[in-house]
Design a protein around this motif. Structure first.
Motif, short mmCIF file in Angstrom:
data_model
loop_
_atom_site.label_atom_id
_atom_site.label_comp_id
_atom_site.label_asym_id
_atom_site.label_seq_id
_atom_site.Cartn_x
_atom_site.Cartn_y
_atom_site.Cartn_z
N HIS A 56 28.92 31.70 43.42
CA HIS A 56 29.95 31.65 42.15
C HIS A 56 31.26 31.91 42.63
CE1 HIS A 56 26.10 31.49 39.24
NE2 HIS A 56 26.30 30.51 40.02
N ARG A 57 32.18 31.25 41.95
CA ARG A 57 33.71 31.71 41.94
C ARG A 57 33.76 33.21 41.30
NH1 ARG A 57 38.33 32.35 39.55
NH2 ARG A 57 40.02 31.52 40.81
N ARG A 58 34.43 34.02 42.32
CA ARG A 58 34.62 35.31 41.76
C ARG A 58 36.20 35.58 41.21
NH1 ARG A 58 32.51 39.88 45.46
NH2 ARG A 58 30.53 38.95 44.58
N ASP A 59 36.47 35.97 39.99
CA ASP A 59 37.84 36.33 39.70
C ASP A 59 38.73 37.25 40.38
OD1 ASP A 59 38.40 34.10 37.65
OD2 ASP A 59 37.06 35.14 36.37
N GLY A 60 39.99 37.19 40.37
CA GLY A 60 40.73 38.03 40.61
C GLY A 60 40.66 38.58 42.21
N LEU A 61 40.33 37.58 42.98
CA LEU A 61 40.34 37.72 44.66
C LEU A 61 41.81 37.40 45.03
CD1 LEU A 61 36.94 36.34 45.63
CD2 LEU A 61 37.63 38.76 45.40
N LEU A 62 42.32 37.93 46.02
CA LEU A 62 43.36 37.47 46.83
C LEU A 62 42.96 36.27 47.48
CD1 LEU A 62 44.60 40.99 48.30
CD2 LEU A 62 45.77 39.50 46.70
N VAL A 63 43.87 35.35 47.43
CA VAL A 63 43.69 34.24 48.45
C VAL A 63 43.06 34.41 49.40
CG1 VAL A 63 44.98 32.20 49.58
CG2 VAL A 63 45.78 33.24 47.24
N ALA A 64 43.22 35.20 50.46
CA ALA A 64 42.54 35.40 51.56
C ALA A 64 40.95 35.85 51.37
CB ALA A 64 43.20 36.49 52.52
N ASP A 65 40.90 36.58 50.26
CA ASP A 65 39.49 36.98 50.21
C ASP A 65 38.78 35.89 49.41
OD1 ASP A 65 39.94 39.50 51.11
OD2 ASP A 65 40.60 40.15 49.24
N HIS A 66 39.21 35.05 48.67
CA HIS A 66 38.56 33.90 47.99
C HIS A 66 38.25 32.88 49.34
CE1 HIS A 66 38.73 30.49 44.76
NE2 HIS A 66 37.60 30.91 45.26
N GLY A 240 51.46 24.49 63.43
CA GLY A 240 51.11 24.46 62.01
C GLY A 240 51.72 25.45 61.05
N GLU A 241 51.35 25.21 59.77
CA GLU A 241 51.63 26.20 58.81
C GLU A 241 50.71 26.26 57.70
OE1 GLU A 241 55.90 25.77 58.40
OE2 GLU A 241 55.33 24.71 56.43
N ASP A 242 50.47 27.44 57.18
CA ASP A 242 49.68 27.58 55.93
C ASP A 242 50.33 26.96 54.67
OD1 ASP A 242 48.20 28.61 53.78
OD2 ASP A 242 47.50 30.52 55.24
N ASP A 243 49.57 26.02 53.88
CA ASP A 243 50.28 25.59 52.67
C ASP A 243 50.37 26.70 51.63
OD1 ASP A 243 50.89 23.00 52.86
OD2 ASP A 243 48.80 22.36 53.07
N GLY A 244 49.64 27.79 51.90
CA GLY A 244 50.04 29.07 50.84
C GLY A 244 49.27 29.00 49.65
N SER A 245 49.52 29.82 48.96
CA SER A 245 48.87 29.94 47.56
C SER A 245 49.08 28.56 46.92
CB SER A 245 49.27 31.07 46.69
OG SER A 245 49.12 30.81 45.40
N LYS A 246 48.08 28.18 45.98
CA LYS A 246 48.13 26.81 45.15
C LYS A 246 47.90 27.37 43.74
CE LYS A 246 44.91 24.65 47.45
NZ LYS A 246 44.47 25.69 48.53
N SER A 247 47.89 26.24 42.82
CA SER A 247 47.64 26.73 41.42
C SER A 247 46.22 26.41 40.98
CB SER A 247 48.52 25.90 40.30
OG SER A 247 48.60 24.45 40.88
N GLY A 248 45.38 26.15 42.08
CA GLY A 248 44.00 26.02 41.93
C GLY A 248 43.36 26.01 43.27
N LEU A 249 42.09 25.88 43.36
CA LEU A 249 41.54 25.50 44.56
C LEU A 249 41.76 26.68 45.79
CD1 LEU A 249 41.23 21.92 44.78
CD2 LEU A 249 39.51 23.43 43.85
N ASN A 250 41.97 27.85 45.34
CA ASN A 250 42.56 28.71 46.37
C ASN A 250 41.35 29.33 47.40
OD1 ASN A 250 45.53 29.18 46.66
ND2 ASN A 250 45.21 29.88 44.32
#
Lengths: 670, 670
Positions: A56-66, A240-250
């Motif tokens: 399951h998705r866990r809320d409130g994770l940092l991008v790296a942790d998600h 390459g580079e990281d696309d970084g944070s997104k507004s979903g699917l992190n």
């Protein structure tokens, strides 16, 4: 907390139902069963898996942790064995192409990020090795891809080219001296972009590039390309580079890649549809470069098929949540002197139940799409024609289902007010995650344009094969039909048929033959109106034709949407006809009629302008829709519960029965 | 990177424009100026403030860190002095009610969370002390609230009651023995919920509760209530919990609160509209409990006014981003033999430019709303009638602007494809943050129902005051007009007026008088159709009336939306008429016409069913809209740049000119 539904069935908020159906009542277990579709057992097994909290998705994770969490979840999926399903027996699978997509669809209830990450690894990276590669690639790369020994990217899209894949600019130039391809990124716009797995996990990628050999361009081909060493450092020439944070699917690590003189062995060309001999001679089983390109891309249709189903599954959990809440939550004192439950408000019924009907339509459509897909990809019915039809069907279904899901989830979010905005109820996050489903794996607008073009082609073929007299008849009934109709002929015929009464019109509108005719006209007349302007003719330049195409682009896309809805209507109607239990069939027919009326209502202006509907029948559409929604209302909870999701799938505080408990406590305190 | 716009004005991607306008060309500086509105200097100062990076949203923060960042940002706003604007001089302000909301609107470009947190602290908590309290409260609580010495919550909404504030269940019972109010939460559904500042920062709250004294309920009143000690621990009797993570606005710490025998001094009742004497005697300057309630709630109209403007500002930055990108990004080779920029595709024009017209309409409307608000709240024009009209206007404008913003941002996200999903381009996040604007401070559906009810009331008054003959005439032209029209009278009159030609119809449709008539009919006829069924009559029970109201709820809400759009059209038209420079005025009229035609096109079915538009004129609507959008296209970049936002506001990688650079590099490489 159990809720007594109006039909007498006791439905718990978890969706588990204690049924004691009388013979003259609709049997929602039958509906549930039909909604599960042709791969019922695979679907139920997949749903059982997604109850696992580890997925399951866990809320409130940092991008790296998600991201790290989702990467680890892939191993859980692999351990379950399910992801091997579509691969050949020697890789642990059974070649069950359709079942694989069913299992994939269901992942959305765990975490859309997990779904997409799994799709990248197995549905794109491994699947490309399987479908575009040959024995050498299967033997050398496939097992590692499937078994997560090699995480891989599917490096097709570039910053400058998404939907127009044929125009990508990355090159793979054959060097006969070393028998290698040299992969190069010529400029910034040709960087691979939005590539799943590329930011962190990928050690290799299937790189799409323009193949150049002996000084000749041979079009887009795919190359198995190592990109990072075991420790995760880019190999020489790769950047390459990281696309970084997104507004979903992190939970998915999207990134960019570029190549400077990166050399891969000749054998790394995935050579099923095109090969280069050691001396640089190009060969292909498909002579036309255009057809070769579309054949290669056609293997990717499963992405579209699966997203259509996944988006619809997302809409289901949103609707089930919003309908349970709307059945429990009370607000404003009504005529009864007591606060009304939300679902007793006609506007709330319109908001949720018309969309419930749309999700039913999309569900039956998806099952037909899966069957077609399965027949093509298992080879049971794999012809040029069936592939083209499949691609067309998938394009229409993906556009319709993803947009409908976004619209539905948004409406459910709003229908739940502030509660819909809390992470504990998941609706807002679901919208954020599924948002990009409308534009990836083929932008919906571009897909519908393809569907529209095929409608034009088919129309042209019908004219060409009908002979002069037949063609004249077609034009008369469709294109010129518009002119004839403007004299009121069609509308008049309807007035007579309806007997001039509102009741007669309503009766006629519930006739499936009438519904089909109305929905079909929306497509055929639109195409017939557009076609003449776009026919190549002497003295009309390519530029003029392109300009004309532009002028009709909006109308053509709307015609394609109408075609997608007609397909849905037909799939729904076939599902109604398959149901043999009369009271159950009557409920399904009711929902189908709601679906049909809301589709027609949205287009009333179109029909009236062309006099394809009489004013009295058009009036009857809205009136009938209101009446049908009212009739559907008592079944709302049963119809939503029939999706069969449990609390472990919904995981929404407001769908847990907590609201009913609060209401009961408040009522007792008065 | 500068882009040459088709009209010759050089527009940089930053929105800074080097103008050299010829006398016969539209002057976009004039448009820019008008868009800034009646508080131009306040707005520009606010925009200069939001360029401060310290105020910007930072991606990828944990909820706790985002909250802490936003809390700290409030101090930056306070240090700027701007937030004191609406308060009396002794609190550092100038009573500039309108200017305050203008500054508030602009915060959305920094971080919507900052906007809402500021709104909670100053716009709700401090404003409630100001507007609902009297001298004692101002002297004791107001300065600390304004100066951030006391963070506070606005504890109105309960888990069980949001839009229906009159039904909240928290009680404040007066105890004459101690001269205190005792605040109690009777059951779980009465917990205060979604309260900004309540999860962490709030040390006090303005708590709304049913006032009970001498055994009598006196309706909802507000109480200044300390809830936490300086260290952040709940005071005795107060409890609560964190609403946790949300799908947007995670910089705001929303939470729940409940009260068990919490005692506050009698003086803590914010007693402007109702007071309790030491002996428990209740008194109020407003005799009717209902009117008292609406008067108290009316002071909160500023929340709705400001959200309408804020949402529209969000739509502006989304549109400016998407239009700059659409003007630079190329995809698919067109008739020219070169890849076309996205904005040359008619469908793309339809997607973005119709919404651009909508944002223009909302901007001019917002300025009129602000002027009305300012006149009422500064006392310049504060009557019962003007307050009611303001509340009605605010309800309509808030619903229309917030929905339009969500729709626009979503369309912009999709129009930018994968790039629109990246945090670096902000579009998806903007949608996620603004999502809840549609349901808080009054759920849009509930607000529109209020607007609809007022339309019914006004219609009833017109009938009542017109005398029998006048009433008959009104009914004949509006309600029965529908029947007359069904004989084709209206449509026929139009056919004659249009001279039977498409060109004539198009000319007529661009006539503002014709547009206004069409838009007005959409409201008036709908109301006249609904009204008779809802009139109380002998033998019709309250329950029957409520049921009938339900049957017409959908139609009434649609009529209210039509009324909101008519207001927008009128505000837009007044803005066109104010423009004295002919070529500039022509462009504004063009955009206004696009706005009008898209509104009418969406409702074509409604008009045709009632024969309020002839078929030929209805056909002309779509054709004209297509033509007008084409004519608007060359001005798209100028029109978007006229919003006046700079790169520091947009902060979107794709609006920075990077795409134009990539395209130039790619083109050079061919």
């Amino acid at each position: 907390m159990a809720v007594e539904s109006v039909t007498g069935t006791t439905v718990t908020a978890t969706g588990a139902r204690q049924t004691s159906v009388r013979a003259d009542e609709p049997d929602f277990d039958r509906i549930h069963d039909a909604l599960l579709g042709s791969w019922k057992d695979v679907r139920l097994a997949a749903r059982a898996r997604t109850l696992d909290r580890a997925l399951h998705r866990r809320d409130g994770l940092l991008v790296a942790d998600h991201r790290a969490r989702v990467t680890a979840q892939l191993q859980v999926l692999l351990d379950s064995g399910a992801v091997r399903l579509p691969f050949p027996a020697q890789y642990g699978g059974s070649g069950d192409a359709g079942g694989n997509l069913v299992a994939f669809e269901e992942l959305v209830t765990a975490d859309p990020s997990l779904q997409i990450k799994a799709g990248v690894q197995w549905g794109l990276f491994a699947a490309a090795i399987l479908h575009l590669g040959t024995r050498y690639h299967h033997e050398h790369f496939l097992a590692d891809a499937i078994e997560l020994q090699t995480f891989g990217g599917f490096a097709m899209t570039e910053t400058g080219h998404g939907s127009d894949v044929a125009s990508i600019a990355t090159t793979a130039t054959y060097d006969p001296a070393t028998e290698e391809f040299v992969i190069d990124t010529p400029f910034r716009a040709a960087w691979k972009d939005y590539i799943g797995n590329a930011a962190v996990d990928a050690r290799a990628a299937v790189v799409f590039a323009q193949l150049v050999t002996a000084g000749q361009r041979q079009g887009v081909h795919a190359f198995y390309t190592p990109i990072r060493d075991a420790a995760g450092a880019f190999l020489a020439g790769v950047g390459g580079e990281d696309d970084g944070s997104k507004s979903g699917l992190n939970g998915v690590d999207n990134g960019r890649l570029h190549f400077t003189g990166v050399r891969v062995p000749r054998a790394n060309l995935l050579n099923r549809y095109g090969d280069v001999a050691p001396d640089g001679t190009y060969s292909s089983p498909i002579a036309s470069q255009g057809r070769r390109f579309f054949t290669m891309l056609g293997t990717l249709v499963q992405g579209r098929v699966s997203l259509a189903g996944a988006a619809n599954a997302g809409a289901k959990i949103a609707l089930q949540t919003a309908i349970v809440y709307a059945e429990e939550r009370r607000q404003f004192v009504g005529g009864s002197g007591r606060e009304e439950v939300l679902l007793d408000y006609p506007r709330h019924q319109r908001r949720l139940l018309t969309r419930l009907a749309g999700v039913y339509a999309a569900t039956y459509t998806q099952d037909e799409l899966l069957l077609d897909f399965h027949a093509v990809f298992t080879g049971a019915h794999d012809t040029d024609e069936s592939r083209q039809e499949l691609e067309n069907f998938a394009a229409a279904a993906k556009a319709e289902a993803t947009w409908h899901a976004l619209d539905t989830i948004q409406e459910c979010r709003e229908a739940c007010g502030g509660a819909g905005f809390l992470a504990e109820n998941r609706l807002g996050q679901l919208h954020a995650d599924l948002d990009v489903y409308a534009t990836f794996e083929g932008d919906n607008t571009v897909l519908l344009q393809l569907v529209g073009k095929r409608l034009l082609t088919q129309y042209g073929k019908r004219l060409a094969t009908a002979g002069p007299a037949g063609a004249a008849r077609i034009v008369a009934t469709e294109a010129v039909g518009a002119a004839a109709a403007s004299a009121g002929v069609t509308a008049l015929a309807q007035r007579i048929a309806d007997g001039g009464t509102g009741a007669g019109a309503a009766r006629a509108l519930r006739d499936p033959a009438v519904q089909e005719q109305i929905l079909l006209e929306r497509v055929e007349v639109a195409v017939a109106e557009i076609a003449p302007a776009l026919r190549p003719a002497p003295g009309v330049s390519a530029e003029q034709l392109a300009a004309r195409f532009g002028e009709h682009q909006h109308a053509l896309i709307e015609a394609a949407r109408a075609d997608a809805r007609l397909r849905q209507w037909r799939a729904f109607t076939r599902a109604v006809e398959r149901e043999t239990h009369a009271p159950t069939r009557a409920v399904l027919a009711l929902v189908r009629d709601v679906f049909a009326m809301q589709v027609i209502e949205r287009e009333l202006g179109w029909y009236l302008v062309r006099r394809r509907l009489s004013v009295s029948r058009a009036k009857a559409v809205t009136r009938l829709l209101d009446a049908l929604v009212r009739r559907m209302r008592p079944h709302a909870l049963d119809l939503a519960a029939a999706f069969g999701y449990e609390q472990g799938h919904l995981r929404a505080a407001i769908a847990s029965g907590a609201e009913a408990d609060r209401q009961a406590e408040a009522a007792a305190a008065r």
